[in-house]
Write a protein that holds these residues in place. Structure first.
Motif, short mmCIF file in Angstrom:
data_model
loop_
_atom_site.label_atom_id
_atom_site.label_comp_id
_atom_site.label_asym_id
_atom_site.label_seq_id
_atom_site.Cartn_x
_atom_site.Cartn_y
_atom_site.Cartn_z
N LEU A 1 16.80 -48.31 61.01
CA LEU A 1 17.85 -47.99 60.06
C LEU A 1 17.33 -47.03 58.99
CD1 LEU A 1 20.80 -48.63 59.34
CD2 LEU A 1 19.95 -50.48 57.88
N ALA A 2 16.09 -47.24 58.53
CA ALA A 2 15.50 -46.33 57.56
C ALA A 2 15.29 -44.95 58.16
CB ALA A 2 14.18 -46.90 57.05
N LEU A 3 14.88 -44.90 59.43
CA LEU A 3 14.73 -43.62 60.13
C LEU A 3 16.07 -42.89 60.20
CD1 LEU A 3 13.14 -41.63 62.01
CD2 LEU A 3 13.78 -43.13 63.91
N LEU A 4 17.12 -43.62 60.54
CA LEU A 4 18.45 -43.03 60.61
C LEU A 4 18.88 -42.51 59.23
CD1 LEU A 4 21.12 -42.41 62.03
CD2 LEU A 4 21.78 -44.81 61.70
N ALA A 5 18.59 -43.28 58.18
CA ALA A 5 18.93 -42.84 56.83
C ALA A 5 18.19 -41.56 56.46
CB ALA A 5 18.61 -43.96 55.83
N ARG A 6 16.92 -41.47 56.84
CA ARG A 6 16.16 -40.24 56.54
C ARG A 6 16.77 -39.05 57.28
NH1 ARG A 6 11.77 -43.82 57.28
NH2 ARG A 6 11.22 -42.90 59.29
N ALA A 7 17.18 -39.27 58.53
CA ALA A 7 17.81 -38.18 59.28
C ALA A 7 19.09 -37.71 58.60
CB ALA A 7 18.10 -38.64 60.71
N LEU A 8 19.89 -38.66 58.12
CA LEU A 8 21.15 -38.29 57.46
C LEU A 8 20.90 -37.56 56.15
CD1 LEU A 8 23.17 -41.57 58.12
CD2 LEU A 8 23.42 -39.37 59.28
N ILE A 9 19.86 -37.95 55.44
CA ILE A 9 19.52 -37.25 54.20
C ILE A 9 19.11 -35.81 54.51
CG2 ILE A 9 17.81 -37.11 52.34
CD1 ILE A 9 19.84 -39.24 51.79
N ILE A 10 18.27 -35.63 55.51
CA ILE A 10 17.82 -34.29 55.87
C ILE A 10 19.00 -33.43 56.31
CG2 ILE A 10 16.49 -33.00 57.60
CD1 ILE A 10 14.42 -35.30 57.49
N LEU A 11 19.91 -34.02 57.09
CA LEU A 11 21.05 -33.25 57.59
C LEU A 11 22.10 -32.99 56.51
CD1 LEU A 11 21.43 -35.04 61.02
CD2 LEU A 11 20.61 -32.71 60.64
N SER A 12 22.04 -33.73 55.40
CA SER A 12 22.99 -33.50 54.31
C SER A 12 22.60 -32.30 53.46
CB SER A 12 23.09 -34.74 53.41
OG SER A 12 21.90 -34.91 52.64
N THR B 1 25.29 -42.32 50.97
CA THR B 1 25.54 -43.33 49.95
C THR B 1 24.22 -43.73 49.29
OG1 THR B 1 25.24 -45.11 51.54
CG2 THR B 1 27.48 -44.22 51.29
N ARG B 2 24.34 -44.56 48.25
CA ARG B 2 23.12 -45.08 47.62
C ARG B 2 22.35 -45.96 48.61
NH1 ARG B 2 24.30 -47.43 41.71
NH2 ARG B 2 22.13 -48.07 41.99
N THR B 3 23.06 -46.67 49.46
CA THR B 3 22.39 -47.45 50.51
C THR B 3 21.54 -46.53 51.37
OG1 THR B 3 24.08 -49.17 50.59
CG2 THR B 3 22.76 -48.84 52.58
N CYS B 4 22.11 -45.40 51.77
CA CYS B 4 21.38 -44.44 52.60
C CYS B 4 20.15 -43.92 51.88
CB CYS B 4 22.31 -43.28 52.98
SG CYS B 4 21.60 -42.11 54.16
N VAL B 5 20.30 -43.58 50.61
CA VAL B 5 19.18 -43.03 49.83
C VAL B 5 18.08 -44.08 49.66
CG1 VAL B 5 18.52 -42.12 47.58
CG2 VAL B 5 20.63 -41.35 48.65
N GLU B 6 18.46 -45.31 49.37
CA GLU B 6 17.44 -46.36 49.20
C GLU B 6 16.72 -46.64 50.51
OE1 GLU B 6 18.87 -49.83 47.11
OE2 GLU B 6 19.92 -48.61 45.63
N LEU B 7 17.47 -46.68 51.61
CA LEU B 7 16.83 -46.89 52.91
C LEU B 7 15.92 -45.72 53.28
CD1 LEU B 7 19.81 -48.37 54.92
CD2 LEU B 7 17.55 -49.45 54.69
#
Length: 358
Positions: A23-34, A111-117
């Motif tokens: 889940l943290a890996l997925l969050a990092r991917a979404l941050i990079i793609l944002s 989201t903040r959840t995504c950023v924290e993860l």
């Protein structure tokens, strides 16, 4: 510190990462793609972190006999319309609540959840980016006093509206962490942070259009780096309240390092370092992981101060204390600005800290 058990099955030795790590890996991917991307970002081959996240999600779908996302855009669409509990990852509810989202449904914004993860674990990148920016800023300031001025300026200016604010002694040191806001950018008048039509980055303000709490940013406005907005600006009200309380009691603190709200408290000679960390996090278990990490190489103690409304959230304290490392638990105290001077609350999970209050 893994907060859940690693996924192991007899069907595949490749599934060795815990659900939280994926889940943290997925969050990092979404941050990079944002972030702003070149036109070919969603063409094969995908960015490595994004490809790895897609592979892990597809693998878990196959193992659970579920239809996987067929591409990276499909995975992003999943995250827009599915909660964490609807993903093929069994993360304990006390770590990340099942109803949490990684992307906002309307704007597909992290989201903040995504950023924290995305900041969890040794591969974390958002909080770590904020710390690197502050360390670089401190290295470029000729004196600690000027760095504190720069830090205070950033803390109070997540969006810079007035050109005259750029005519200050600190501007030459901080201008590189600002970018020009888009013509359609909104901001929340309640907290001062960037907003969308549905919410603001704090995610706790009432910002539904046509609420008067949402306004377009003026032409030429500048936005602070998003990592600093989350990990420096969000905790700023709590930090001000904590430091005010300590000052009124005659307690003098110093920044422990150029980092994010971590201070040194006075301690007697020969005793361990006493630290005070100020945070604003939605997920107490991820905050516990951060606290355990801070104490892993120290024999000192840590007071973790969070906003009062977090302390009042049902289960927040219990989740935080139950997820601390065994060694760190007895040396951590969770509090809020209002309760900073009160005796520690006894916990069923960890012994009471023997250090006196700040």
């Amino acid at each position: 510190m893994p907060l859940d058990d690693s996924v192991t099955t007899g069907r595949s030795q490749e599934v060795t990462q815990s659900a939280l790590e994926v889940l943290a890996l997925l969050a990092r991917a979404l941050i990079i793609l944002s972030r702003p991307q070149p036109p070919h970002a969603f063409a094969l081959p995908y960015p490595p972190v994004a490809q790895s996240a897609l592979d892990q999600i597809v693998l878990r779908c196959v193992l659970q006999d579920k239809d996987p996302p067929e591409s990276l855009p499909a995975l992003i669409n999943w995250c827009r319309h599915r909660t964490v509990g609807q993903l093929p990852l069994h993360v304990p509810a006390h770590v990340v609540t099942p109803e949490a989202r990684l992307l906002s449904p309307r704007a597909a914004y992290p989201t903040r959840t995504c950023v924290e993860l995305a900041s969890y674990g040794p591969q974390g990148l958002v909080e770590q980016q904020a710390a690197r920016l502050l360390t670089r800023l401190a290295g470029g300031c000729p004196s600690p006093a000027l760095f504190r001025e720069c830090r205070d300026f950033l803390r109070g200016h997540p969006v810079l509206f007035r050109p005259q604010d750029r005519d200050t002694p600190v501007w030459e040191h901080v201008h590189h962490v600002y970018t020009t806001a888009g013509s359609d950018q909104l901001f929340c008048t309640a907290c001062g942070l960037p907003a969308t039509r549905a919410t603001c980055e704090r995610e706790e303000c009432l910002t539904e259009i046509p609420s008067p709490q949402v306004r377009p940013t003026p032409e030429g406005a500048l936005l602070l780096d998003p990592a600093l907005r989350t990990f420096l600006c969000l905790p700023a009200p709590t930090e001000r309240a904590v430091l005010k309380s300590l000052t009124e009691r005659g307690v003098v603190v110093d920044l422990h390092d150029p980092g994010l709200g971590l201070f040194r408290l006075p301690s007697a000679a020969g005793t361990g370092t006493r630290l005070l960390g100020v945070y604003d996090r939605r997920h107490p278990a991820l905050l516990a992981a951060r606290a355990s990490e801070l104490l892993s190489a120290s024999d000192g103690t840590l007071i973790v101060a969070v906003p009062d409304h977090h302390i009042r959230r049902p289960g927040f304290r219990e989740a935080f204390e139950s997820c601390l490392d065994t060694d760190a638990g007895p040396r951590v105290r969770l509090t809020s600005p209002a309760a900073l001077g009160e005796p520690p609350v006894p916990s069923p999970h960890t012994p009471k800290m023997k250090e006196d209050d700040a």
